[in-house]
Design a protein around this motif. Structure first.
Motif, short mmCIF file in Angstrom:
data_model
loop_
_atom_site.label_atom_id
_atom_site.label_comp_id
_atom_site.label_asym_id
_atom_site.label_seq_id
_atom_site.Cartn_x
_atom_site.Cartn_y
_atom_site.Cartn_z
N ALA A 188 0.69 -1.21 -0.03
CA ALA A 188 -0.09 -0.03 -0.04
C ALA A 188 0.83 1.17 0.05
O ALA A 188 1.43 1.60 1.17
CB ALA A 188 -0.90 0.13 1.23
N PRO A 189 1.01 1.92 -1.07
CA PRO A 189 2.02 2.89 -1.36
C PRO A 189 1.53 4.11 -0.33
O PRO A 189 0.25 4.23 -0.11
CB PRO A 189 2.04 3.40 -2.81
CG PRO A 189 1.64 2.12 -3.50
CD PRO A 189 0.59 1.37 -2.50
N ALA A 190 2.44 5.02 0.15
CA ALA A 190 2.15 6.36 0.70
C ALA A 190 1.77 7.21 -0.31
O ALA A 190 2.27 7.15 -1.48
CB ALA A 190 3.16 6.80 1.54
N LEU A 191 0.95 8.34 -0.03
CA LEU A 191 0.23 9.38 -0.89
C LEU A 191 0.96 10.65 -0.35
O LEU A 191 0.57 11.10 0.67
CB LEU A 191 -1.00 9.25 -1.00
CG LEU A 191 -1.74 8.10 -1.72
CD1 LEU A 191 -3.43 8.21 -1.79
CD2 LEU A 191 -1.09 7.62 -2.99
N PRO A 192 2.04 11.27 -1.04
CA PRO A 192 2.59 12.39 -0.62
C PRO A 192 1.60 13.62 -0.24
O PRO A 192 1.71 14.44 0.58
CB PRO A 192 3.47 12.86 -1.82
CG PRO A 192 3.71 11.52 -2.55
CD PRO A 192 2.49 10.82 -2.44
N SER A 193 0.45 13.62 -0.95
CA SER A 193 -0.67 14.83 -0.81
C SER A 193 -1.10 14.71 0.61
O SER A 193 -1.74 15.86 1.12
CB SER A 193 -1.48 15.06 -1.93
OG SER A 193 -2.71 13.89 -1.53
N CYS A 194 -1.01 13.71 1.26
CA CYS A 194 -1.49 13.29 2.63
C CYS A 194 -0.52 13.50 3.72
O CYS A 194 -0.69 13.20 4.85
CB CYS A 194 -2.26 11.97 2.75
SG CYS A 194 -3.81 11.63 1.79
N GLY A 195 0.52 14.14 3.14
CA GLY A 195 1.67 14.48 4.12
C GLY A 195 2.50 13.18 4.46
O GLY A 195 3.58 12.80 5.39
N ALA A 244 -9.38 4.32 13.36
CA ALA A 244 -9.54 4.93 11.88
C ALA A 244 -9.19 6.44 12.19
O ALA A 244 -8.50 7.17 11.48
CB ALA A 244 -10.28 4.53 11.17
N VAL A 245 -9.94 7.03 12.99
CA VAL A 245 -10.05 8.60 13.45
C VAL A 245 -8.71 9.08 13.72
O VAL A 245 -8.23 10.17 13.41
CB VAL A 245 -10.97 8.60 14.45
CG1 VAL A 245 -10.81 10.26 14.95
CG2 VAL A 245 -12.65 8.49 13.99
N ALA A 246 -7.92 8.10 14.36
CA ALA A 246 -6.56 8.64 14.96
C ALA A 246 -5.52 8.73 13.67
O ALA A 246 -4.57 9.45 13.51
CB ALA A 246 -5.88 7.71 15.72
N LEU A 247 -5.94 8.25 12.29
CA LEU A 247 -5.08 8.21 11.30
C LEU A 247 -5.52 9.27 10.09
O LEU A 247 -5.13 9.20 9.11
CB LEU A 247 -4.90 6.85 10.53
CG LEU A 247 -4.40 5.62 11.44
CD1 LEU A 247 -4.55 4.52 10.77
CD2 LEU A 247 -3.07 6.11 11.59
N LEU A 248 -6.71 10.17 10.59
CA LEU A 248 -6.98 11.26 9.65
C LEU A 248 -6.04 12.23 9.53
O LEU A 248 -5.42 12.56 10.57
CB LEU A 248 -8.34 11.72 10.14
CG LEU A 248 -9.69 10.88 10.27
CD1 LEU A 248 -10.75 11.41 10.99
CD2 LEU A 248 -9.97 10.06 8.80
N VAL A 249 -5.84 12.83 8.59
CA VAL A 249 -4.98 13.85 8.12
C VAL A 249 -5.33 14.94 7.31
O VAL A 249 -6.35 14.93 6.65
CB VAL A 249 -3.60 13.37 7.66
CG1 VAL A 249 -2.85 12.31 8.32
CG2 VAL A 249 -4.03 12.86 6.18
#
Length: 232
Positions: free
Chosen positions: A34-41, A155-160
């Motif tokens: 699951a790649p990281a998405l840069p726009s999500c920091g 899940a809430v703890a992973l919101l950015v």
């Protein structure tokens, strides 16, 4: 076969979001990433007015798709469909695309193409700060009403906060014109209504309807794993 999962907007740590479905696939001998998405920091630059956007997300996913020669299924969720549609263009190892309660764009379309005139109450926009996010206090009832309580809480703890520019940045090309594509409609989704999903699903080759909310890979991981495994 390997699976590349692409997570949705305003969250981090794709591996966590997909981990129940990934575990179910692992039991069948199917690996995933699951790649990281840069726009999500999720990189070396913060989200914001000068932060990374859709092009950087596309590049990050494409880098993962092109790093091996194993036949690959790309599974994208929500905003992740915008990313995956372009990232998979011309990648010879990609055999199938799966869009889960996802945007499924044509070239030139952006998130704003599909947005309502009035912003939904579950999102928070900060034009001055150049970011947007999901409202934590509305997350569980909107996006995770059918998930186990502990999953919804984690899940809430992973919101950015995500770079706002992704709303208006268009997809330049799409892979689904040339690849087999399955669309998973989540009929109980309160964030992306089933009617909107069905409109997107008209562009896919195959449509599967699941009685689930916005995150079926958290609420019904075996069902999602069954759909993916059937494509191998």
């Amino acid at each position: 076969m390997r699976v590349v999962f692409v997570h949705g907007a305003c969250v981090r740590d794709g591996s966590w979001w997909w981990h129940p479905a990934a575990a179910a696939l692992r039991e069948r001998g199917i690996g995933s990433v699951a790649p990281a998405l840069p726009s999500c920091g999720e990189g070396d630059r913060p989200a914001g007015p000068q932060g990374p956007g859709l092009p950087e997300d596309v590049a990050a996913v494409r880098a993962v798709l092109t790093e091996g020669d194993e036949p690959t299924v790309v599974v994208a969720h929500s905003y992740g469909g915008m990313v995956a549609a372009e990232a998979a263009v011309g990648v010879e190892t990609v055999r199938h695309l799966v869009f889960v309660s996802s945007y499924l764009p044509e070239p030139g379309e952006s998130l704003s193409t599909f947005g309502a005139e009035v912003p939904p109450p579950f999102l928070d926009f900060d034009p001055d700060g150049g970011t947007f996010s999901a409202r934590p206090e509305l997350f569980a009832e909107t996006f995770a009403q059918d998930c186990p309580p502990d999953i919804a809480r984690d899940a809430v703890a992973l919101l950015v906060r995500q770079t706002l520019a992704v709303i208006h940045q268009p997809v330049r090309a799409v892979a689904w014109h040339d690849l087999p594509t399955t669309y998973v409609v989540c009929t109980e989704d309160r964030g992306t209504p089933a009617a909107a999903q069905r409109e997107f699903s008209r562009r896919a080759d195959k449509v599967v309807e699941v009685k689930a909310g916005h995150h079926p890979f958290l609420s019904q991981p075996q069902t999602v794993a069954d759909i993916i495994a059937s494509l191998s």
